[in-house]
Enzyme design. Sequence first.
Site, PDB file in Angstrom:
ATOM      1  CB  CYS A  55      -9.637  -5.972  -7.797  1.00 17.93           C
ATOM      2  SG  CYS A  55      -9.200  -4.861  -9.132  1.00 17.93           S
ATOM      3  CG  ASP A  87     -11.825   2.977  -9.200  1.00 20.05           C
ATOM      4  OD1 ASP A  87     -12.987   2.776  -8.824  1.00 20.05           O
ATOM      5  OD2 ASP A  87     -10.998   3.607  -8.524  1.00 20.05           O
ATOM      6  CB  CYS A 128     -10.225  -2.771  -5.878  1.00 17.99           C
ATOM      7  SG  CYS A 128     -11.898  -2.680  -5.249  1.00 17.99           S
ATOM      8  CG  ASP A 129      -8.316   1.956  -6.755  1.00 15.69           C
ATOM      9  OD1 ASP A 129      -7.654   0.908  -6.781  1.00 15.69           O
ATOM     10  OD2 ASP A 129      -8.211   2.830  -7.636  1.00 15.69           O
ATOM     11  CE  LYS A 130     -11.972   5.141  -5.020  1.00 16.93           C
ATOM     12  NZ  LYS A 130     -11.383   4.319  -6.077  1.00 16.93           N
ATOM     13  CB  CYS A 200      -4.299  -2.060 -10.983  1.00 17.17           C
ATOM     14  SG  CYS A 200      -5.971  -2.008 -11.666  1.00 17.17           S
ATOM     15  CD  GLU A 451      -9.547   6.742  -9.603  1.00 15.45           C
ATOM     16  OE1 GLU A 451      -9.175   6.494  -8.448  1.00 15.45           O
ATOM     17  OE2 GLU A 451      -9.419   5.936 -10.541  1.00 15.45           O
ATOM     18  CB  SER A 477      -6.322   6.238 -11.953  1.00 16.70           C
ATOM     19  OG  SER A 477      -5.597   5.038 -11.868  1.00 16.70           O
TER      20      SER A 477
END
Length: 561
Positions: A55, A87, A128-130, A200, A451, A477
């Site tokens: 990522c 993650d 990415c996610d965070k 992702c 998650e 997730s």
Amino acid sequence: MKEGKKILNRTSRKMTSGLERTPNRAMLRAVGFTDEDFSKPIIGIASAGSEVSPCNIHHDDLASYGKKAIQQSGGMGLKFNTFVVTDGEAMGHEGMKASLVSRETIADVIELVCRGHQLDGIFGIGGCDKTIPGTVMPMARLNIPSIFVYGGTIKAGHYHGEAVDIVSAFEAVGSYSAGKTTKEDLHGIECAACPGAGACGGMYTANTMASAVEALGMSLPGGASIPAVDPLKKKHLQDSGVALINLIKNNTLPRDIMTRASFENAIRTVMALGGSTNAVLHLIALAKEAEVTLSIDDFNYFSDTTPILTDMKPAGRYVMEDLYRVGGVPLVMKMLLEEGLLHGECLTVTGKTVEENLSSVKVDLEGQQVVFPFDKPEKKTGPIVILKGNLAKEGAVLKTCGLQEVVHTGPARVFDCEEDALDAILNHHIQKGDVIVIRYEGPKGGPGMREMLAPTAAIAGAGLTHDVALITDGRFSGGSHGMVVGHISPEAQDGGVLAALQDGDIIRIQSHEKKLSVDLSEKEISTRLKSWKPRPHGYTTGALYKYSKLVSSASRGAVTS
């Protein structure tokens, strides 16, 4: 516009102007400043570049492109790194406890660098996610001119002619354990799932949050959809650098952009895209930083009044690069705008409104299957429902993606951690009709609110998506789907009713009534909780210990401020 717009180094001049700042200037000369540079705005280029994750592996290159654009536009860019807990690699073990904590730490790192060096603006790169909410939160907190650039989505992998991604690998574990996938295919999917740089690919949390930030107005139109390795990414960075200098010239601040109406645009867009439940946590946290009133109770209105317009993974067929090819996030936003479902007057980082940004976007859905028209949506209502009841007095988040509604009643199978639940699933100890309960995985109890992708993917891989439910005070997730309820608040560690559950208790999930309950009387619940004590989580020092002491309920965004 605000006064003093001709002075572009409004903040950094405290660090660079005057006799007493001679030593400060001496330090800056060593990193490339000359006499004329001290009157220019100094911009922090916050990159989440890292080799630990696909990522983020390309972010330092993106930061270099952004710096060049800033320099050419009359600013002085200073690169610095934040960091990432990815993650996909942290999932399923202790490492995942660090994931949500990283959002707060990234925000604090950017704040401290910008305060410490009195920077005039933020050029934030996340992927990415965070790293996305963690990069935007300090923009609202500091309220200095800022822009966000998304690192971009990964391209799909392919195995035996089928598109695969990281969730395919997680689900292959469950499928292999159920005897439905061969060892050769398991390894083949593993090798093909992540072909290069980028986040992702489905409408998982990274792409969801990039889309939300675009709809919020804090990144340039189209930026959420451009794949990581697409040639247009470089132009997008250049344009973002120019836009940031214009924001500084006009003294346009994040809180001018991040208003209640713009948060409503972000929520609406997330719903239309079939986005991740993590958007609830992150948008509440962002709103708190921007001093905008937003609560978990606001989300049901937007879910009830927004159809899912895309056929995106995890429940659908397509990934972000497919959406990009047919018009990207701007196409979906234009459709919402034309239906009167967006606030077109909201200001954005372009200096124009949402409506002005979308004026040239044409809605043409012919010849593609990624985006559906309003009269034939993927689903008539959104993917996220907030549930309340005696099991979730402060709220819980239900993901309905891939299901028209979720109505399930079954006996609880109670586990005090994710690993025990996963072991039970993989060893065929879960029966059709069960409700898997995973507790002590909330913000305080984990600590860190892991998650549950490994258990949900194992359920899906075993073919039990429509037969087994999973509820938790942890989270999911964006790749999770099925009958899953997370963010249960109060969490078990805070003495929530989740802590009183026992095997065999009857759990009821009712999406149409927006209720999550257990068939126990208040008297029985009170009796069980009398002997209850918080569970030691094992962390007595360090970041996770501090987080467990400071973090708020998931219903309030799991923030530490």
